[in-house]
Design an enzyme around this catalytic site. Sequence first.
Site, short mmCIF file in Angstrom:
data_model
loop_
_atom_site.label_atom_id
_atom_site.label_comp_id
_atom_site.label_asym_id
_atom_site.label_seq_id
_atom_site.Cartn_x
_atom_site.Cartn_y
_atom_site.Cartn_z
N GLU A 418 0.82 -1.21 0.00
CA GLU A 418 0.00 0.00 0.00
C GLU A 418 0.85 1.27 0.00
OE1 GLU A 418 -3.11 0.27 -0.46
OE2 GLU A 418 -4.16 -1.51 0.32
N GLU A 488 -3.91 -10.69 -0.09
CA GLU A 488 -4.73 -10.60 1.11
C GLU A 488 -6.15 -10.98 0.73
OE1 GLU A 488 -4.42 -6.75 3.11
OE2 GLU A 488 -2.26 -6.70 2.73
C1 IPT Z 1 -5.12 -3.83 3.66
C2 IPT Z 1 -3.73 -3.65 4.16
O1 IPT Z 1 -2.80 -4.03 3.20
C3 IPT Z 1 -3.46 -4.40 5.41
O2 IPT Z 1 -2.28 -3.91 5.96
C4 IPT Z 1 -4.59 -4.28 6.36
O3 IPT Z 1 -4.75 -2.95 6.72
C5 IPT Z 1 -5.83 -4.76 5.72
O4 IPT Z 1 -6.11 -4.01 4.59
C6 IPT Z 1 -7.03 -4.64 6.60
O5 IPT Z 1 -6.88 -5.18 7.86
S1 IPT Z 1 -5.54 -2.35 2.82
C7 IPT Z 1 -7.27 -2.36 2.58
C8 IPT Z 1 -7.80 -1.00 2.78
C9 IPT Z 1 -7.62 -2.80 1.21
#
Ligand code: IPT
Length: 963
Positions: A418, A488
């Site tokens: 990010e 993720e």
């Molecule tokens: C995504 C982030 O990469 C991760 O660090 C964490 O924040 C996660 O979301 C949520 O828990 S960013 C998300 C806004 C797509």
Amino acid sequence: MSFRTTAVDYVEDVSPGNGALPPRARYATSDARTLSLNGSWRFRLSATAGAEDDAFAEPGYDADGWAEVSVPGHWVLQGGGRFGSPAYTNHLYPFPVDPPRVPTENPTGDHLRVFDLPEDWDLDDGGAVLRFDGVESCARVWLNGTDIGEFKGSRLPHEFAVGHLLKTAGNVLAVRVHQWSAGSYLEDQDQWWLPGIFRDVTLLHRPAGAVLDHFVHASYDHAGGLGTLRVDSDVDGRVTVPDLGIDVATGESVTVPVEPWSAETPKLYDGVLATEGERVPLRIGFRTVELADGLIKVNGKAVLFKGVNRHEWHPEKGRALDLESMREDVLLMKRHNINAVRTSHYPPHPAFLDLCDEYGLWVIDECDLETHGFTEQDWRDNPVDDDRWTPALLDRAARMVERDKNHPSVVIWSLGNEAGTGRGLTAMAEWIHGRDASRLVHYEGDVDCRDTDMYSRMYAGHAEVEQIGQRLDGGTHKRRELPFILCEYGHAMGNGPGGIADYQQIFESYDRLQGGFIWEWIDHGVKDERYGFAYGGDFGEELHDGNFVCDGLLFPDRRPSPGLVEYKKVIEPVRIEGDLADGTVRITNRYDFADLSALAFEWSYQVDGETVESGPLSVPVLAPGESADVKLPEPPAAGSGETQWTVRALLAADTAWGPKGHVVGWGQSPVSARRAPSVAPTAGPVSDDRLITLGPASFDARTGALRSVGGVEVTGLRLDVWRATTDNDDGAAWQTDIRYSEVWRKFGLHRMRHRLDGVEAGADALTVRTRVAPAAWEVGLSTVYRWTSDGERLRLTVSVTPEGDWTALPLPRLGIRFGLSGADTDSVTWFGGGPGEAYPDTRAASMVGRWQSTVDGMQTPYVRPQENGARADVRWAELGGLRVEGDPEFWFSARRWTTEQLDAAAHRSDLVPGETVWVHLDHGQHGIGTASCGPGPLRQYYLLAEPTEFSFVFSQAGGPAGS
Ligand code: IPT
């Protein structure tokens, strides 16, 4: 007088630092001496960076009045609040965005440690290096009064040559650590802000002729079964690997037959790199990572990542993790069938990667880089697109790659997380590709895959992932040729994640999809006297993101949450399926590399959930991808009842990560179906002024409310549609999808009123008519309770007919709830899904059987309380002297507080057991989904408001079971 002094200018300097040695490969031990400087250090906290001068670094400084902290550690987690507190933000910078400037309020910790050298440390032989494995966020270091430099890059190592400064005794090491620095702009990861010297500090003797940097190249040619080894070293030496008969000079290649390394078969060969001054142990794993045929291949085979994102976390120590917690993480991963880790979002403690090599996990090693907060200004001034910051970015990339390059487990380098897009990222990717062509490069933010070797996304919904699998997603030409991973997905915040079985099915259907990484491994709850575990806001932060920091598959104390148990089942490496009723079971090896020789199989046969017989099942040693139909034995002669097969795959012998008998996979199949309970309505209701009796039950004559069944008092029985909304029901503020808890609350599903329309004692039934509806809206549920009995048992049939327009409004749950005496209700037995929690889209791991627990044991301790603890497919349950059978099966939960109290609680400590146990028998539950960051439940898991009828049969527990 000017406040800013030259002494603190480095804090706001975009450069990575001064004085440190070039980065190099890390190794755990060698025969050269090391001195750990971990332990208790003198500590002084100042409110600003320039508050104190450098006098403390001078030998002879009297720090007797100072406090002490443990190193490694974060000062905000020590001293019981005397040293400030942790602060949590997801992506917002907790200071004004004015790069590279930081606030005047910049907590600064002066650390002091005096040490002697071990007696046999020869100061005349070579030099010495002082190593910091991690300091957040910026440190300046003095040894014996000499300023040796300063550095940033919190989760990266920094070494300084200090041999010329050392004395045999009374060495004074002074370290000034600033919480905020220019580096903080590059470290905006979603986690607690935790300043301190949080990883090891070590002094390393560097004898003359000791190893400097070295690079182990160990590839595997899968066609020939040959490994090729070459160790490049800045200092010449010899490389020996006794088990392979290898003895070559550094820089020389040798090719021999080897067993390859993979996450499933982590074969490591012990070797030694010997230079004139040092013998460095090598742990060599032969493997080749490549992009071939549009796929990520290791040793010639495409791999499927069944991964997790791992932040380092310990509820008391924060990111200052001890080795045992790291090992526990790895063992828990292996025992839950996880085969990959993304080290989100920074290189982990180096010992963690040693464990990944040893036990076998694929690693995406991610650089310590995130600038997420710039999204608030449309990425304007983003450091990764500003050349002034590029040296810092390259420094970070180099420190990661150089430190970790000798780990076979590391198969992919990730530029960070990010951080938008920009030239700095391209520079990092180019440097990494140039330095290490033997691995692939990942960065999710690069949607066009300009710089990367795979297309990566986060939280894409099922339909889109399927489209990507079918290569219908378009994108640049380069991207279309690349494999896909979900770096993720499955946001494990609170109850959930839902829908991961559906993702897995899609991953397995398309070659291009190479799996994903659940967000995330562990809840970052901080152990706290007030709350049990604290989350964002609990320390009075002016900006925070609440319990978004608790979104792991493990609770903060490393107890597995139901989400982990579900994931284990979804990704099990051996599939056991088929219509077992016809006497065969289909076994499929879903490993990428291993055959099934490590597993033993076992069948068992259940009657009404109780195992009546079991035995070994012989299964051929299937190669990866192969299936076999295996004949089951003759089913045991069992009387009437519901019967089923269960087949389990177990570890055949102890392994490094699990004991013999550990269950790796399982499957179940019914043989003869359940017979639904039937109650012949032979008894009729008998009324007096106050009471109506019907078989074993009595009712209030005026309201028709159930009072008791077979001597067990029952209160408050009525229809219930509300659940304490989960984090996934609540959804993330930025979601464009519907956030159901908002809609549900708007329409008042949490404040339904029950209007009594009639109590009719008929010849063979007591009928109670109601309308259940919220104030202000025309929607309602016409609800009829029909009670019948055969004299001993009591049957309730609930008929629900929606009125008004419910099309856009699924129900949270649909069932009944009632209260039992808390004093008399503790142990619980049921026949149905268990042992743990399940919901419509989190039920893969729910195993049908006979289970026992207690009311307290049925609660899932989500850090922020919310709906939890339902058991799926329950045929019957017994508690508090009552037996309940369902027609059809039902969702069962029981707790010592009401749904309303659960809904209102912010922490576990808000849940105070009352005098009543509230029992929920649900006909339906709405799916869970993963809308706390990602898509909501799939349509098929919606609980739609439709005309519905369901029944329960109540009797005395332990009485005649009959059905
Ligand atoms: C995504 C982030 O990469 C991760 O660090 C964490 O924040 C996660 O979301 C949520 O828990 S960013 C998300 C806004 C797509």
